[in-house]
Design a protein around this motif. Sequence first.
Motif, PDB file in Angstrom:
ATOM      1  N   GLU A  80       0.835  -1.210   0.000  1.00  0.00           N
ATOM      2  CA  GLU A  80       0.000   0.000   0.000  1.00  0.00           C
ATOM      3  C   GLU A  80       0.869   1.259   0.000  1.00  0.00           C
ATOM      4  O   GLU A  80       0.589   2.212  -0.740  1.00  0.00           O
ATOM      5  N   SER A  81       1.922   1.271   0.806  1.00  0.00           N
ATOM      6  CA  SER A  81       2.794   2.451   0.897  1.00  0.00           C
ATOM      7  C   SER A  81       3.502   2.718  -0.422  1.00  0.00           C
ATOM      8  O   SER A  81       3.579   3.866  -0.880  1.00  0.00           O
ATOM      9  N   LEU A  82       4.015   1.654  -1.044  1.00  0.00           N
ATOM     10  CA  LEU A  82       4.719   1.835  -2.310  1.00  0.00           C
ATOM     11  C   LEU A  82       3.754   2.237  -3.412  1.00  0.00           C
ATOM     12  O   LEU A  82       4.054   3.129  -4.214  1.00  0.00           O
ATOM     13  N   GLY A  83       2.586   1.606  -3.453  1.00  0.00           N
ATOM     14  CA  GLY A  83       1.586   1.980  -4.453  1.00  0.00           C
ATOM     15  C   GLY A  83       1.178   3.434  -4.317  1.00  0.00           C
ATOM     16  O   GLY A  83       1.050   4.160  -5.317  1.00  0.00           O
ATOM     17  N   SER A  84       0.997   3.884  -3.078  1.00  0.00           N
ATOM     18  CA  SER A  84       0.621   5.277  -2.834  1.00  0.00           C
ATOM     19  C   SER A  84       1.729   6.230  -3.248  1.00  0.00           C
ATOM     20  O   SER A  84       1.473   7.278  -3.865  1.00  0.00           O
ATOM     21  N   ALA A  85       2.985   5.890  -2.944  1.00  0.00           N
ATOM     22  CA  ALA A  85       4.115   6.743  -3.312  1.00  0.00           C
ATOM     23  C   ALA A  85       4.253   6.854  -4.828  1.00  0.00           C
ATOM     24  O   ALA A  85       4.501   7.942  -5.370  1.00  0.00           O
ATOM     25  N   LEU A  86       4.081   5.745  -5.525  1.00  0.00           N
ATOM     26  CA  LEU A  86       4.173   5.765  -6.991  1.00  0.00           C
ATOM     27  C   LEU A  86       3.047   6.582  -7.601  1.00  0.00           C
ATOM     28  O   LEU A  86       3.245   7.308  -8.586  1.00  0.00           O
ATOM     29  N   TYR A  87       1.862   6.482  -7.022  1.00  0.00           N
ATOM     30  CA  TYR A  87       0.696   7.205  -7.524  1.00  0.00           C
ATOM     31  C   TYR A  87       0.915   8.720  -7.506  1.00  0.00           C
ATOM     32  O   TYR A  87       0.414   9.448  -8.368  1.00  0.00           O
ATOM     33  N   LYS A  88       1.677   9.185  -6.526  1.00  0.00           N
ATOM     34  CA  LYS A  88       1.853  10.629  -6.352  1.00  0.00           C
ATOM     35  C   LYS A  88       2.817  11.242  -7.367  1.00  0.00           C
ATOM     36  O   LYS A  88       2.811  12.459  -7.558  1.00  0.00           O
ATOM     37  N   ILE A  89       3.648  10.424  -8.017  1.00  0.00           N
ATOM     38  CA  ILE A  89       4.622  10.981  -8.966  1.00  0.00           C
ATOM     39  C   ILE A  89       3.945  11.567 -10.199  1.00  0.00           C
ATOM     40  O   ILE A  89       4.115  12.763 -10.483  1.00  0.00           O
ATOM     41  N   PRO A  90       3.154  10.807 -10.971  1.00  0.00           N
ATOM     42  CA  PRO A  90       2.504  11.406 -12.144  1.00  0.00           C
ATOM     43  C   PRO A  90       1.475  12.463 -11.779  1.00  0.00           C
ATOM     44  O   PRO A  90       1.206  13.373 -12.569  1.00  0.00           O
ATOM     45  N   ALA A 196       9.287   7.083  -2.946  1.00  0.00           N
ATOM     46  CA  ALA A 196       9.007   5.745  -3.481  1.00  0.00           C
ATOM     47  C   ALA A 196      10.245   4.864  -3.371  1.00  0.00           C
ATOM     48  O   ALA A 196      10.157   3.679  -3.011  1.00  0.00           O
ATOM     49  N   GLY A 197      11.414   5.437  -3.672  1.00  0.00           N
ATOM     50  CA  GLY A 197      12.650   4.679  -3.564  1.00  0.00           C
ATOM     51  C   GLY A 197      12.947   4.253  -2.138  1.00  0.00           C
ATOM     52  O   GLY A 197      13.406   3.124  -1.899  1.00  0.00           O
ATOM     53  N   VAL A 198      12.681   5.124  -1.198  1.00  0.00           N
ATOM     54  CA  VAL A 198      12.909   4.799   0.214  1.00  0.00           C
ATOM     55  C   VAL A 198      12.015   3.642   0.648  1.00  0.00           C
ATOM     56  O   VAL A 198      12.462   2.715   1.347  1.00  0.00           O
ATOM     57  N   VAL A 199      10.761   3.660   0.225  1.00  0.00           N
ATOM     58  CA  VAL A 199       9.847   2.562   0.576  1.00  0.00           C
ATOM     59  C   VAL A 199      10.363   1.247   0.004  1.00  0.00           C
ATOM     60  O   VAL A 199      10.413   0.222   0.695  1.00  0.00           O
TER      61      VAL A 199
END
Length: 208
Positions: A80-90, A196-199
């Motif tokens: 969930e954390s990684l998916g959320s972090a990736l979502y915020k980039i675009p 995202a990289g940190v996660v």
Amino acid sequence: MFSLQTIFGSGKQFYDLLDEAAVAAHDSTEALYEMLKSPENYHGLDAFKLARQRERTASDKINHALVDNFITPIEREDIESLGSALYKIPKQVERFADRFALAKHRLDGIDFAPRAAMLEQAAGVVVEMVKELRHMRLEPMSKLNERLRSIETEADRLILELHREIYSGRMDAADMFLLKEFFEILEKAIDRCREAGVVAYQIVLKNS
């Protein structure tokens, strides 16, 4: 003896979906770099809308898969954390593109392309880090994490240079406010890549 993971599936779909999300995020940064490299030749925001839609689709699939699957290859909270972090980039990239399309007539002489190039590089490293999750190898992930950290440091330096220009006293208040907003959006987009990289890195630390 068969493990529960063997019985219920390996959870490979989660890695595939995270890959999709990371690639969509990277594609949005590539589109931004192309836009800022030749703004006079760039028309339309379709590439950003498409990347954002692909990211949303991947995010929705991840959420549904978490509901439907009893076994996951890594902790649910990490997915969930990684998916959320990736979502915020675009999301952040599209925000910049939308505003740039409206205000580019006021931004003559401001070259955002070098900073956008750093953002694209950061997102590319994130794609590699997400792909590396399948293997849970600490050494390759540590190297990728250092690469991402170096890109972030250089991007911070470049953005600081732009801030010096803003506060040089050669601009009127309206232009200062406008440029400050653009620089902050770019900076935040790079921060999103770093998050995202940190996660991803922390996931490998916990599971290697």
